[in-house]
Motif scaffolding. Structure first.
Motif, mmCIF file in Angstrom:
data_model
loop_
_atom_site.group_PDB
_atom_site.id
_atom_site.type_symbol
_atom_site.label_atom_id
_atom_site.label_comp_id
_atom_site.label_asym_id
_atom_site.label_seq_id
_atom_site.Cartn_x
_atom_site.Cartn_y
_atom_site.Cartn_z
ATOM 1 N N ALA A 118 -0.465 55.235 -8.483
ATOM 2 C CA ALA A 118 0.243 55.765 -7.313
ATOM 3 C C ALA A 118 1.560 55.021 -7.073
ATOM 4 O O ALA A 118 2.576 55.639 -6.748
ATOM 5 C CB ALA A 118 -0.640 55.688 -6.072
ATOM 6 N N ALA A 119 1.547 53.710 -7.251
ATOM 7 C CA ALA A 119 2.774 52.932 -7.033
ATOM 8 C C ALA A 119 3.872 53.365 -8.001
ATOM 9 O O ALA A 119 5.039 53.479 -7.619
ATOM 10 C CB ALA A 119 2.488 51.439 -7.181
ATOM 11 N N PHE A 120 3.506 53.625 -9.251
ATOM 12 C CA PHE A 120 4.493 54.077 -10.233
ATOM 13 C C PHE A 120 5.060 55.434 -9.841
ATOM 14 O O PHE A 120 6.272 55.661 -9.948
ATOM 15 C CB PHE A 120 3.876 54.124 -11.633
ATOM 16 N N ARG A 121 4.199 56.332 -9.377
ATOM 17 C CA ARG A 121 4.689 57.652 -8.931
ATOM 18 C C ARG A 121 5.683 57.488 -7.782
ATOM 19 O O ARG A 121 6.736 58.132 -7.764
ATOM 20 C CB ARG A 121 3.521 58.531 -8.496
ATOM 21 N N GLN A 122 5.363 56.637 -6.831
ATOM 22 C CA GLN A 122 6.267 56.417 -5.695
ATOM 23 C C GLN A 122 7.596 55.844 -6.170
ATOM 24 O O GLN A 122 8.663 56.265 -5.710
ATOM 25 C CB GLN A 122 5.618 55.470 -4.685
ATOM 26 N N GLU A 123 7.535 54.920 -7.103
ATOM 27 C CA GLU A 123 8.768 54.313 -7.616
ATOM 28 C C GLU A 123 9.578 55.310 -8.442
ATOM 29 O O GLU A 123 10.811 55.283 -8.416
ATOM 30 C CB GLU A 123 8.433 53.060 -8.416
ATOM 31 N N ILE A 124 8.905 56.198 -9.155
ATOM 32 C CA ILE A 124 9.618 57.245 -9.898
ATOM 33 C C ILE A 124 10.378 58.146 -8.928
ATOM 34 O O ILE A 124 11.549 58.486 -9.158
ATOM 35 C CB ILE A 124 8.650 58.076 -10.773
ATOM 36 N N THR A 149 13.282 56.391 -7.638
ATOM 37 C CA THR A 149 14.286 56.364 -8.706
ATOM 38 C C THR A 149 15.053 57.680 -8.777
ATOM 39 O O THR A 149 16.272 57.692 -8.962
ATOM 40 C CB THR A 149 13.595 56.066 -10.061
ATOM 41 N N CYS A 150 14.338 58.782 -8.612
ATOM 42 C CA CYS A 150 14.970 60.112 -8.656
ATOM 43 C C CYS A 150 15.949 60.313 -7.503
ATOM 44 O O CYS A 150 16.834 61.170 -7.582
ATOM 45 C CB CYS A 150 13.903 61.204 -8.635
ATOM 46 N N ALA A 173 22.049 59.004 -6.346
ATOM 47 C CA ALA A 173 22.862 58.540 -5.216
ATOM 48 C C ALA A 173 23.899 57.527 -5.677
ATOM 49 O O ALA A 173 25.033 57.531 -5.186
ATOM 50 C CB ALA A 173 21.966 57.934 -4.141
ATOM 51 N N ALA A 174 23.532 56.674 -6.627
ATOM 52 C CA ALA A 174 24.466 55.662 -7.132
ATOM 53 C C ALA A 174 25.701 56.297 -7.759
ATOM 54 O O ALA A 174 26.790 55.730 -7.720
ATOM 55 C CB ALA A 174 23.763 54.759 -8.140
ATOM 56 N N PHE A 175 25.543 57.503 -8.323
ATOM 57 C CA PHE A 175 26.679 58.169 -8.953
ATOM 58 C C PHE A 175 27.594 58.860 -7.946
ATOM 59 O O PHE A 175 28.727 59.212 -8.273
ATOM 60 C CB PHE A 175 26.191 59.161 -10.015
ATOM 61 N N PHE A 176 27.119 59.065 -6.721
ATOM 62 C CA PHE A 176 27.950 59.687 -5.692
ATOM 63 C C PHE A 176 28.604 58.672 -4.772
ATOM 64 O O PHE A 176 29.390 59.039 -3.900
ATOM 65 C CB PHE A 176 27.113 60.674 -4.867
ATOM 66 N N MET A 177 28.289 57.401 -4.959
ATOM 67 C CA MET A 177 28.855 56.368 -4.101
ATOM 68 C C MET A 177 30.210 55.920 -4.607
ATOM 69 O O MET A 177 30.485 55.940 -5.806
ATOM 70 C CB MET A 177 27.901 55.172 -4.040
ATOM 71 N N ILE A 204 21.801 50.430 -10.480
ATOM 72 C CA ILE A 204 20.809 51.126 -11.309
ATOM 73 C C ILE A 204 19.888 50.159 -12.047
ATOM 74 O O ILE A 204 18.680 50.398 -12.142
ATOM 75 C CB ILE A 204 21.525 52.084 -12.284
ATOM 76 N N LEU A 205 20.432 49.063 -12.560
ATOM 77 C CA LEU A 205 19.651 48.146 -13.388
ATOM 78 C C LEU A 205 18.370 47.636 -12.726
ATOM 79 O O LEU A 205 17.302 47.685 -13.353
ATOM 80 C CB LEU A 205 20.530 46.970 -13.836
ATOM 81 N N PRO A 206 18.394 47.170 -11.487
ATOM 82 C CA PRO A 206 17.138 46.660 -10.908
ATOM 83 C C PRO A 206 16.091 47.754 -10.669
ATOM 84 O O PRO A 206 14.895 47.457 -10.653
ATOM 85 C CB PRO A 206 17.570 46.008 -9.596
ATOM 86 N N ILE A 207 16.529 48.985 -10.520
ATOM 87 C CA ILE A 207 15.580 50.091 -10.369
ATOM 88 C C ILE A 207 14.800 50.275 -11.675
ATOM 89 O O ILE A 207 13.575 50.431 -11.669
ATOM 90 C CB ILE A 207 16.306 51.396 -9.983
#
Length: 119
Positions: free
Chosen positions: A29-35, A38-39, A44-48, A59-62
């Protein structure tokens, strides 16, 4: 038995990796939440309005967080496979894997806060 080499080995390794990601998504479940996080965060990082280096730092720490979650899940699966009785070393291994995930989450939050609010 002949060892797989070259392109065949690479293709098999890729298949195993994809299988591992699917397994983590299905069973953790934790991996699903993190995915899902991430999505949201990577696009969002590309629109900032940030520099290329800042975008990489967002992006790297994600990605590291996802990696640590998979390693933590692998540790837990192996420990659980060995036995259900409590053993101090098994508990320590699981706790250390969890700590790695926590540190990666803290790192992710710190970098995002630092770049977004104090840049």
């Amino acid at each position: 038995m002949q060892k797989n080499t070259g392109l065949k080995r690479i293709c098999l390794a890729l298949g195993y990796s994809i299988k591992g990601i699917k397994s983590a998504y299905k069973h953790e479940a934790a991996f699903r939440q993190e995915i899902w996080l991430t999505c949201i965060l990577i696009p969002a990082a590309f629109f900032m309005d940030v520099t290329q280096v800042e975008r990489i730092l967002l992006i790297l720490p994600i990605i590291l967080m996802l990696m640590f979650e998979i390693v933590n899940s692998a540790i837990e699966a192996v420990v659980d496979r060995i036995g259900s009785e409590y053993h101090e070393l098994a508990g320590r291994a699981k706790d250390m894997g969890s700590a790695a995930v926590l540190i990666s989450i803290i790192l992710t939050a710190y970098i995002w806060i630092e770049i977004l609010f104090f840049n």
